[in-house]
Design an enzyme around this catalytic site. Sequence first.
Site, mmCIF file in Angstrom:
data_model
loop_
_atom_site.group_PDB
_atom_site.id
_atom_site.type_symbol
_atom_site.label_atom_id
_atom_site.label_comp_id
_atom_site.label_asym_id
_atom_site.label_seq_id
_atom_site.Cartn_x
_atom_site.Cartn_y
_atom_site.Cartn_z
ATOM 1 N N ASN A 9 0.839 -1.131 0.117
ATOM 2 C CA ASN A 9 0.242 0.117 0.163
ATOM 3 C C ASN A 9 0.970 1.183 -0.047
ATOM 4 O O ASN A 9 1.642 1.695 0.998
ATOM 5 C CB ASN A 9 -0.946 -0.198 1.284
ATOM 6 C CG ASN A 9 -1.819 1.317 1.524
ATOM 7 O OD1 ASN A 9 -1.785 2.086 0.604
ATOM 8 N ND2 ASN A 9 -2.180 1.497 2.820
ATOM 9 N N LYS A 11 0.087 4.302 -0.420
ATOM 10 C CA LYS A 11 -0.479 5.470 -0.080
ATOM 11 C C LYS A 11 -0.194 6.863 -0.856
ATOM 12 O O LYS A 11 -0.277 6.307 -1.865
ATOM 13 C CB LYS A 11 -0.041 5.938 1.527
ATOM 14 C CG LYS A 11 -0.202 4.641 2.264
ATOM 15 C CD LYS A 11 -0.071 4.755 3.678
ATOM 16 C CE LYS A 11 0.046 3.509 4.639
ATOM 17 N NZ LYS A 11 -0.148 3.893 6.116
ATOM 18 N N HIS A 95 -9.347 1.553 4.610
ATOM 19 C CA HIS A 95 -8.156 1.790 5.283
ATOM 20 C C HIS A 95 -8.455 2.633 6.385
ATOM 21 O O HIS A 95 -9.353 3.807 6.355
ATOM 22 C CB HIS A 95 -7.236 2.495 4.471
ATOM 23 C CG HIS A 95 -5.730 2.352 5.105
ATOM 24 N ND1 HIS A 95 -5.426 3.474 5.924
ATOM 25 C CD2 HIS A 95 -4.803 1.226 4.947
ATOM 26 C CE1 HIS A 95 -4.097 2.813 6.474
ATOM 27 N NE2 HIS A 95 -3.759 1.536 5.898
ATOM 28 N N GLU A 97 -6.848 5.296 7.486
ATOM 29 C CA GLU A 97 -6.589 6.776 7.097
ATOM 30 C C GLU A 97 -7.740 7.266 6.270
ATOM 31 O O GLU A 97 -8.376 8.502 6.421
ATOM 32 C CB GLU A 97 -5.209 6.690 6.206
ATOM 33 C CG GLU A 97 -4.071 6.477 7.224
ATOM 34 C CD GLU A 97 -2.934 5.951 6.527
ATOM 35 O OE1 GLU A 97 -2.892 5.801 5.205
ATOM 36 O OE2 GLU A 97 -1.949 5.476 7.038
ATOM 37 N N GLY A 170 2.571 2.762 10.612
ATOM 38 C CA GLY A 170 3.261 3.935 10.566
ATOM 39 C C GLY A 170 3.971 4.344 11.540
ATOM 40 O O GLY A 170 4.765 5.471 11.519
ATOM 41 N N SER A 209 3.453 -1.757 10.270
ATOM 42 C CA SER A 209 4.770 -1.720 10.756
ATOM 43 C C SER A 209 5.556 -2.972 10.153
ATOM 44 O O SER A 209 6.233 -3.413 11.033
ATOM 45 C CB SER A 209 5.295 -1.407 11.979
ATOM 46 O OG SER A 209 4.800 0.048 12.334
HETATM 47 P P1 PGA Z 1 2.911 0.867 7.698
HETATM 48 O O1 PGA Z 1 1.302 0.903 6.877
HETATM 49 O O2 PGA Z 1 3.331 -0.518 7.131
HETATM 50 O O3 PGA Z 1 3.696 1.952 7.118
HETATM 51 O O4 PGA Z 1 2.646 0.747 8.967
HETATM 52 C C1 PGA Z 1 0.504 -0.154 6.818
HETATM 53 C C2 PGA Z 1 -0.940 0.175 6.049
HETATM 54 O O5 PGA Z 1 -1.380 1.310 6.442
HETATM 55 O O6 PGA Z 1 -1.184 -0.404 5.263
#
Ligand code: PGA
Length: 249
Positions: A9, A11, A95, A97, A170, A209
């Site tokens: 992903n 983003k 998601h 976000e 994140g 993460s």
């Molecule tokens: P991240 O994001 O691996 O940067 O924590 C994962 C996600 O939001 O799908």
Amino acid sequence: MRKPFIAANWKMNKTTADTREFLEKFIPGVKDVTAVDIVIAPPFISLAGAAEMLRGTNVALAAQNAFYEEKGAYTGEISPLMLSDVGCRYVIIGHSERRQYFFEDDGIVNRKIKAAKKAGIGVIVCIGELLAEREGGRTFEVLERQIEKGLREIDPDNTVIAYEPVWAIGTGKTATHEQAQEAHAFIRGRLSVLYGNRAGEFCIIYGGSVTPDNVDSLMACEDVDGALVGGASLKVESFTRIVKFGKVQ
Ligand code: PGA
């Protein structure tokens, strides 16, 4: 046996040129990985170019969002039909976000999933609790609500559930493999109530993460069928290592 499913992903990262540069290196490096479903979700503007590069490869294309209507006066939105037309096999829905910054709730998530399915696109549906909810002992209650409302009347076919504890996204703070396994087993249990034997068809992947350093122990968990990777999917080397989890490079 469910086939492992590993998705990137990106983003709001990478221009069309960055996307091309990534895929030129990434595609040959994973061409022999047949035992894993590999998916890349770039920003909308890179989908058409990426689709051309991915044609005939073992890497599938996903979008990061879609609206729930087919067409019409919805300025700025993209429909699942358009995503299918451009070559997307999947779309990420709900998601955290999107839930946090764009106010998507379980009802909207449900409509979006149904619209994507109607257009013939598979969905990667994100669920997960906030830190305050985990600390307040409400993780299972939140997951149960997100599953029951978000997945109402959804066929398991081509439906991937991404368990993403919001506090792990994140932040560099991954869930321990015990926490991931516990949540995934809970999700599988709730799906059994709703879908009976067909619950086994759902791929349940972990996100938050994921890195080359923790992917092996996460993938070793019985109910973890894959990963949704943000930050660590932006570099060819680290995402390739994640796709080849469990193997010494
Ligand atoms: P991240 O994001 O691996 O940067 O924590 C994962 C996600 O939001 O799908």
